[in-house]
Write a protein that holds these residues in place. Sequence first.
Motif, PDB file in Angstrom:
ATOM      1  N   LEU A  97       0.816  -1.209   0.000  1.00 27.32           N
ATOM      2  CA  LEU A  97       0.000   0.000   0.000  1.00 27.32           C
ATOM      3  C   LEU A  97       0.849   1.259   0.000  1.00 27.32           C
ATOM      4  O   LEU A  97       0.328   2.367  -0.086  1.00 27.32           O
ATOM      5  N   LEU A 197      -6.546   9.023   4.150  1.00 27.74           N
ATOM      6  CA  LEU A 197      -7.972   8.840   4.365  1.00 27.74           C
ATOM      7  C   LEU A 197      -8.509  10.105   5.020  1.00 27.74           C
ATOM      8  O   LEU A 197      -8.172  10.408   6.159  1.00 27.74           O
ATOM      9  N   VAL A 203     -11.009   8.820  -0.904  1.00 28.03           N
ATOM     10  CA  VAL A 203     -10.457   7.880  -1.887  1.00 28.03           C
ATOM     11  C   VAL A 203     -10.645   6.469  -1.340  1.00 28.03           C
ATOM     12  O   VAL A 203     -10.896   6.283  -0.161  1.00 28.03           O
ATOM     13  N   SER A 204     -10.538   5.512  -2.219  1.00 33.30           N
ATOM     14  CA  SER A 204     -10.540   4.107  -1.807  1.00 33.30           C
ATOM     15  C   SER A 204      -9.110   3.602  -1.882  1.00 33.30           C
ATOM     16  O   SER A 204      -8.517   3.569  -2.960  1.00 33.30           O
ATOM     17  N   ILE A 205      -8.578   3.195  -0.759  1.00 34.46           N
ATOM     18  CA  ILE A 205      -7.211   2.691  -0.721  1.00 34.46           C
ATOM     19  C   ILE A 205      -7.245   1.174  -0.583  1.00 34.46           C
ATOM     20  O   ILE A 205      -7.953   0.651   0.276  1.00 34.46           O
ATOM     21  N   GLY A 206      -6.497   0.499  -1.403  1.00 38.60           N
ATOM     22  CA  GLY A 206      -6.414  -0.955  -1.287  1.00 38.60           C
ATOM     23  C   GLY A 206      -7.348  -1.674  -2.232  1.00 38.60           C
ATOM     24  O   GLY A 206      -8.008  -2.636  -1.865  1.00 38.60           O
ATOM     25  N   ALA A 207      -7.425  -1.188  -3.462  1.00 40.17           N
ATOM     26  CA  ALA A 207      -8.292  -1.820  -4.451  1.00 40.17           C
ATOM     27  C   ALA A 207      -7.774  -3.214  -4.810  1.00 40.17           C
ATOM     28  O   ALA A 207      -6.618  -3.550  -4.584  1.00 40.17           O
TER      29      ALA A 207
ATOM     30  N   THR B  83     -14.451  -2.784  -5.135  1.00 36.30           N
ATOM     31  CA  THR B  83     -13.220  -2.083  -5.514  1.00 36.30           C
ATOM     32  C   THR B  83     -12.321  -2.834  -6.485  1.00 36.30           C
ATOM     33  O   THR B  83     -11.118  -2.914  -6.290  1.00 36.30           O
ATOM     34  N   TRP B  94     -12.123   5.180   2.341  1.00 34.12           N
ATOM     35  CA  TRP B  94     -12.291   3.739   2.596  1.00 34.12           C
ATOM     36  C   TRP B  94     -10.952   3.060   2.397  1.00 34.12           C
ATOM     37  O   TRP B  94     -10.171   3.447   1.535  1.00 34.12           O
ATOM     38  N   HIS B  96      -8.975  -0.876   2.409  1.00 31.23           N
ATOM     39  CA  HIS B  96      -8.900  -2.329   2.589  1.00 31.23           C
ATOM     40  C   HIS B  96      -7.454  -2.697   2.812  1.00 31.23           C
ATOM     41  O   HIS B  96      -6.567  -2.294   2.057  1.00 31.23           O
TER      42      HIS B  96
ATOM     43  N   ILE C   7      -3.842   0.994  -6.853  1.00 27.91           N
ATOM     44  CA  ILE C   7      -4.337   0.537  -5.548  1.00 27.91           C
ATOM     45  C   ILE C   7      -5.198   1.581  -4.858  1.00 27.91           C
ATOM     46  O   ILE C   7      -5.916   1.285  -3.933  1.00 27.91           O
ATOM     47  N   THR C   8      -5.131   2.836  -5.310  1.00 28.29           N
ATOM     48  CA  THR C   8      -5.946   3.891  -4.709  1.00 28.29           C
ATOM     49  C   THR C   8      -6.788   4.533  -5.807  1.00 28.29           C
ATOM     50  O   THR C   8      -6.262   4.913  -6.847  1.00 28.29           O
ATOM     51  N   LEU C   9      -8.105   4.602  -5.549  1.00 25.94           N
ATOM     52  CA  LEU C   9      -9.042   4.964  -6.618  1.00 25.94           C
ATOM     53  C   LEU C   9      -9.951   6.114  -6.220  1.00 25.94           C
ATOM     54  O   LEU C   9     -10.206   6.353  -5.044  1.00 25.94           O
TER      55      LEU C   9
END
Lengths: 417, 334, 541
Positions: A97, A197, A203-207, B83, B94, B96, C7-9
């Motif tokens: 990450l 965050l 944002v979405s971290i860890g797709a 995702t 968010w 994961h 990995i970040t979107l």
Amino acid sequence: MLKQIEGSRAVAEAIALCRPEVICAYPISPQTHIVEALGEMVKSEKLAPCEFINVESEFAAMSVAIGASATGARAYTATASQGLLFMVEAVYNASGLGLPIVMTVANRAIGAPINIWNDHSDSLSQRDSGWMQLFAETNQEALDLHIQAFKLAEELSLPVMVCMDGFILTHAYEQVDMPTQQQVDAYLQPYEPRQVLDPREPVSIGAMVGPEAFMEVRYLAHAKQMQALERIPQLAAEFKQIFGRDTGGLVHTYRAEDAETIVVAMGSVLGTIKDTVDEMRDDGHKIGVLGITSFRPFPLAQVRAALQNAKRVVVLEKSLAVGIGGILSTDVRMALSGLQLHGYTVVAGLGGRAITRKSLHKLFREAQQDTLQQLTFLDLDWDVVNKQLARERAVRRSGPAAENMLRDIGTVASKIA
Amino acid sequence: MPFQPIKFYQTGTFTVGNRLLKPEDRSVQSHRDRSNAINSGHRACQGCGEALGARYALDAAMEATGSQLIAANATGCLEVFTTPYPETSWQLPWMHSLFGNAAAVATGIAAALKVKGRSEVRVVAQGGDGGTTDIGFGCLSGMFERNDDVLYICYDNEAYMNTGVQRSSATPPAARTATTMPVGPNPGNEFGQGKFVPAIAMAHEIPYVATATVADLRDLEAKVKRAMEFRGARYIHILVPCPLGWGTASHDTIHIARLAHETGLFPVFEAEHGVQVSALPIRKQLPVEEYLKPQKRFAHLFGAKPKLDVIARIQERADRNIRKYGMVQREEVL
Amino acid sequence: MDKPFAITLDPGSSLANHTGSWRTKKPVYLDRLPPCNNACPAGENIQGWLFHAESGDYEKAWRVLTLDNPFPSIMGRVCYHPCESACNRGQLDSPVGINSVERFLGDEAIKRGWKFDAPAASTGKEVLIVGAGPSGLSAAYHLARLGHSVEIHDAGPLSGGMMRFGIPKYRLPRDVLDAEVARILKLGVTLKLNTKVANIEDSMRAGNFDAAFLAVGAHIGKRAFIPAGDAAHIVDAISVLRSMEGEDKPMLGRRVVVYGGGNTAIDVARTAKRLGATDAIIVYRRTREKMPAHDFEVEEALQEGIMIKWLSTIKQADEGMLTLEKMKLDDKGFPQPTGEFETMAADSLVLALGQDVDLSLLQGVSGLEISDGVVKVGPNMMTGHQGIFAGGDMVPSERTVTVGVGHGKKAARHIDAWLRNTTYEPAAKHEPVDFKMLNTWYYSDAPKTLRPMLDAIRRQSSFDEVQGGLDETNALFEARRCLSCGNCFECDNCYGVCPDNAVIKLGPGKRFLFNYDYCKGCGMCVAECPCGAIKMVAEDI
């Protein structure tokens, strides 16, 4: 300011000067004194603002650090041995990450058999985890490397392990030059996360990344460590400007200018090696030393440059890749590919076995005469090993090897018999 | 003469909205400007209970916090279907990390927010039953006992659905999963195993523990809202039927969840500081067969020779729940 | 933010993924026909007006109601409410008290003085209506609102027809009747009382009418041959009820026997009781189960002390004495004489054996077809004679106020079309909604609110209205028991339960739309729609 203090305490004070914001603590020897000291500092509000979290496992320790780091906090934890293995999944995750966590690894052997003493098996098992690994030779270096580690980690958004030999350094009282807060503040700027965050910019971290992009993500992790190869010497130079000390960098040579034999090693054992080399130099031997500070990224070019004029290389490492031999030596060999050098792998000091100057003298002389085995186990008790091997050949159920060998030595036998 | 003061409007409190209610009395889900924490375009199966439950819960949490919310997510369906690179469905910050560490990651987020003086931002951790009751249980218990300021939400679909419906410690007795097949002398999942994490959460005496189902939105939202009134560790366990894993029709997801409660098999209650403070009463108690029959995972109990003894044991569980949690049928009207 | 690759979107970016392509079936919104509307003889949009009553907008509710029926206050008292028998809520607990809400709305309208909207622009056409009863007044109301000039001729001295002369005032207070008739007349309808139409064609010619609607009530009591002594006091029920409206109340004596089993028999027996009869006895040849009178009316009568002699016919009437023959039911349920006789004291005998319509005004009109005392009409309510329409008691049908009102509305629409040289095509009926299409979980359990009943002692001695009305709070409550079968009431369930946020909420009164870009076709919206206003249809693939 010069201080005569325990290595762990010195590291704890240096960490505190780096203004960590979240510290995760789980006890495992020999790193405990570091987090104990930090815990006291946080509780007494000498270190503030900072959250000190007594987690329930190393896995949680790294996970808490991941959450904290992703939320923009400077996060720190420390571990060793089984603890590092227990957190492995999260170790890989933190680097994947791109979270700039700094972790002290107080290097210690991995069981079974359970053993609390020093070797490098733990952090070397994580050589491919995506973390950078910096090895300290002395307590002063351990202290300094932590300050550099935060800067390195945060610039590149990659986590760093600062590795220091358990007990040998962590529990040793030595004189260190403790920097001032002003010095550290001048060197280390506040953490500005690359990703964070924050409801202000969600944002979405860890797709989940599939075959279409996974290779690229992994390549980028590698590219960042290649960038670190350039940045680590610069950081050491900048460090010297403020603190006045040569610390860090990728590799250090010692009396290697005209050496025909160069001993390669990491960590505190370099001190013993250097003392031995000094004595051998006095006797006219052309022998020198290459200390590796940055195990990851591994400075292939620098190692090659340092070794290419020697006739032979002895890699003395406190780790064993069971089934092949050395770990560090494999990397050194890669740096030397194409060069016609004699190369020796010496596995030494596993589980805290003392590495003495006497043994090193004998070892290095054998190397110079090229009578050394390609893979040598320093000070191995062949008598015990052979007895056990014989026993196992003879009796299918020959009992636990460790106990058998201790009985052979007499340690257990005296109590049972 | 028989006369009841108007407690509920035309449809009581069971519908999502109601034009006759004051806006503040309507559910969060009825609002046109609800957060839609999970956006359209996610890849959950048709009729996914977890997608629904997560949006219900997070929208309510976002409403309660003025959208000052960060979520940590365990690995699982919810993570995978929301995702896949290059798109995410989440509209809030968010993260994961791993399967078993959502609670700890949330602890770290909360710690970072605290140290940065951003106490207005709240933290939710979420995972499926596998990530909660099994692999993530250590981190969950640690988060509970430290009373970290995190609301953990478990979306319980009673098995590992993401990996292909294997048994978890939340799988009910007799249920067929890929690792508890309906074969041998005791078909399906064993009796006498498994754990009920809400009760374990209560044993930690954390400020707030609640259970809910996707069938009663009002109850679910009220619990999320209540949870957000506390600081410290909180736990909400939401039953979210899985059409794929349970072998139910995609349109039956809410219906099945409703039956889980109405039969007494899934107790719906809340507790504060380890003490139960309420139970959602059963409106019209139904025999467990009503719940079991529409689900293919229990199909082996029926057919030509129904396994009445097994059904009776399941009924005993339901009856025990009803007694234990006081889910007695309410006297709705006189 | 400098986001790490892959990995970040960015938030909410899954909108790029149109999951609607997964679908094989899709949900569609529809309005279905609720059973109450389907059952209403007056064609009221009951669910539609209850919708407004539910929100407390009684005037709007009244306006929607009166689009179909101008008599909510009367309906709320005399309608036998087949809507409630059909109500889906009856399968849940008990039917919605539609009739009582209707009465509440009607009474509110009278109390608040609500008026009908002004009629449409005048068409210049004139229509003659014969009979100021429910059917005639209903037709007049609708025609007037459509812009036609309307004149009603009625032979009687007062308006209302059978509503006044056939229904006792304890069931329908006259001030209510007068108020609702007056409101129709205010639309500009001309009412000529005491004006008997002797011949319809003459009257139409004389008044230069473009069309006529015949709505003469069944005012003539049927007689049965009963051997009677000279002194026997025999009257017919409808005459008794009519004379209640005049100055001289009928003299029936202390012991009154009513012969018949319909609602009129009950009405007249209860009237006799109120006039001072110590005993009012109904003699009926069959059993209670076979009685055509509505059961609740029988029950009310019994509560008031009316006695009923079942399975008996009257063979002979003499002064102060009747001779009865006992009957028994045969296999087919028909009464058969037994040959057993008994006597019964009676000061008077009231015959309530049905009524006929006076059809004399039709003499000489060409094209008409008359049988069994009624006129045949086509589907458009027109008789065989162009421009002459008929309804109510004059045509073959059930004879109730509500049916008459329905005929009036239907006839008015066809007359309007006929006058415009077009045909009236009623909108296609929606598919009916079955109880099984509802998801009744979403309705809270609420029993029917009973209307207050007048104390039994007072009922026996006065003509005060027996059944009270609802007050505002319980009328509202009762309205809100409506399940809104088949018609969206904006409960937001579909909007809430969609796991894919594929329902767009358009705002109050505007209902919802499906966003088929994302709808995966799971069908949850259909399953969880409380009122059955969504269905799944196959997707064109």
